[in-house]
Design an enzyme around this catalytic site. Sequence first.
Site, mmCIF file in Angstrom:
data_model
loop_
_atom_site.group_PDB
_atom_site.id
_atom_site.type_symbol
_atom_site.label_atom_id
_atom_site.label_comp_id
_atom_site.label_asym_id
_atom_site.label_seq_id
_atom_site.Cartn_x
_atom_site.Cartn_y
_atom_site.Cartn_z
ATOM 1 C CG ASP A 1 -9.444 -6.887 5.984
ATOM 2 O OD1 ASP A 1 -9.874 -6.288 4.974
ATOM 3 O OD2 ASP A 1 -8.734 -6.353 6.853
ATOM 4 C CG HIS B 1 -9.349 -4.158 0.471
ATOM 5 N ND1 HIS B 1 -8.343 -5.006 0.890
ATOM 6 C CD2 HIS B 1 -10.070 -3.873 1.589
ATOM 7 C CE1 HIS B 1 -8.454 -5.218 2.189
ATOM 8 N NE2 HIS B 1 -9.500 -4.547 2.644
ATOM 9 C CD GLU C 1 -8.470 -1.207 3.168
ATOM 10 O OE1 GLU C 1 -9.191 -0.679 4.030
ATOM 11 O OE2 GLU C 1 -7.653 -2.112 3.446
ATOM 12 C CD GLU C 2 -5.653 -4.290 4.961
ATOM 13 O OE1 GLU C 2 -5.433 -3.434 5.844
ATOM 14 O OE2 GLU C 2 -6.579 -5.112 5.040
ATOM 15 C CG HIS D 1 -5.633 -6.460 10.119
ATOM 16 N ND1 HIS D 1 -5.028 -5.220 10.128
ATOM 17 C CD2 HIS D 1 -6.547 -6.408 9.117
ATOM 18 C CE1 HIS D 1 -5.560 -4.462 9.176
ATOM 19 N NE2 HIS D 1 -6.485 -5.159 8.552
#
Length: 342
Positions: free
Chosen positions: A178, A60, A210-211, A318
Site C-alpha cells: 500500500d 500514492h 494519501e494516508e 497497514h
Amino acid sequence: MFELLKKYTEMPGPLGHEHRVQKAFMDDLKPLTDEIQLTNTGNVVAHFPGEGRKIVVFGHADEICYYVLSVSDEGFLRIVSYATLRGEKVSYPYCLVGQKALVIGDEKDARGVFATPSAHVLYQKEREQPLDTWSVHVDIGASSSDEVAELGIHPGSPIIWNPTTERIGKKAFGKAMDDRFAHAVMLELAKRLEGSELSCDLYMASTVQEEIGLKGAEDLRRGGYDISLALDVGIAGDYPTLEKGRMPIKLGDGPALVYKDGFIHYNIEIIKELRRTAEKNGIPYQHGIFTLYGSDSGVMMAGGAKPNLIAPPCRYTHLPIEMVHLDDIENTIKLLYHYITK
C-alpha cells in the site's frame, strides 16, 4: 515483476517525505515518455498522448509511518502515529514490537528497532495490560540525546518499519504494498504500451500524502480528467482468523472492482466498462465494497472526473507484512492495458 515490486516497496517514503519514491518513479519513466512533471505539491504526473477521453491511472507514494515525538536524555525515541490528529494513538502496537525501524534523519537514515519492556522485567499485572503510546519506543543504539541530534534526528523525524520484501511462490509480502504495487503496475503498463494505439489521452500519476487525507489527490484533481482509475490495495479476507463472510475478497482471484468505500460510491458506468473489458479478455476480477476505507479517487469527482478504484487483494493491510498475489498484479496490468488501448 517481483523485482520491481521489491524495489519500490523497500524504498523509504514516509508521509511528507516521498521524494525518493518520486525521483525513482520519474527516472524509471524517462525512457517511456518525454512528458513528466513534478508538481509544486510533490505529485509526479506523466503524459502518454492519445485521442479520446482524458484518463488518469494513479497510486500514492507515501507509506504508513510514525514520527519522533521526543528524545530521552538516554537517546531513546518516543513516537507518535501519522494518524494522531484523526484520534488514533500508536496504531497496531503489537505489530510494531520487534520490528526493524528506519529513522529518516536530515542527511542520512538510522537503523533501529521498535521495542517495549520484555516479560522478564514486567509484573504480571503489567503483562496483562494492552500496549499504549508510551509502551513503545525506538532504540537506534544511541547513548544520549546529543548523539541522536548529531545524526540529524529530532522531533518530527519520520520512522518506518524496515523489513525486506520476500516472495513465497506466487505471493509476495513486505511493507508498503500500500501503495507501491501501483508504481510497479504503472511502469510495466507503460512498457507494454510502447507500439500500441491508445483509445484515450492517458496520464499516470504518483500522489503524496494519501494516508493522511488524500492531500496530493486534491491537487491532482485539478487536471481536468474525465476518468480517474485509482490503484490501491484491496482488502482480502481469506484467512482463518477473520470470520467468513466479513470480507469475501480472495488473493489470486483477480483485482477487485470497488463499488463503494467509506467516502464515495464509484462510477457505475465505468465499473461496467471495466467488467466488460475483463470478461472480453478472460481476465478474472472480483466485486468489492470496502467500508472502513478510502482512496485517492474519493476526491477526484470534485475535479469533474468519474472516480473509480481498481484494487488487487492484499492481506494484513497497514502492517509490515502486507501480502499480495503476483497473478492479481499481472491481471491488473492486463485489465488496464485492454481498457486503454484499441
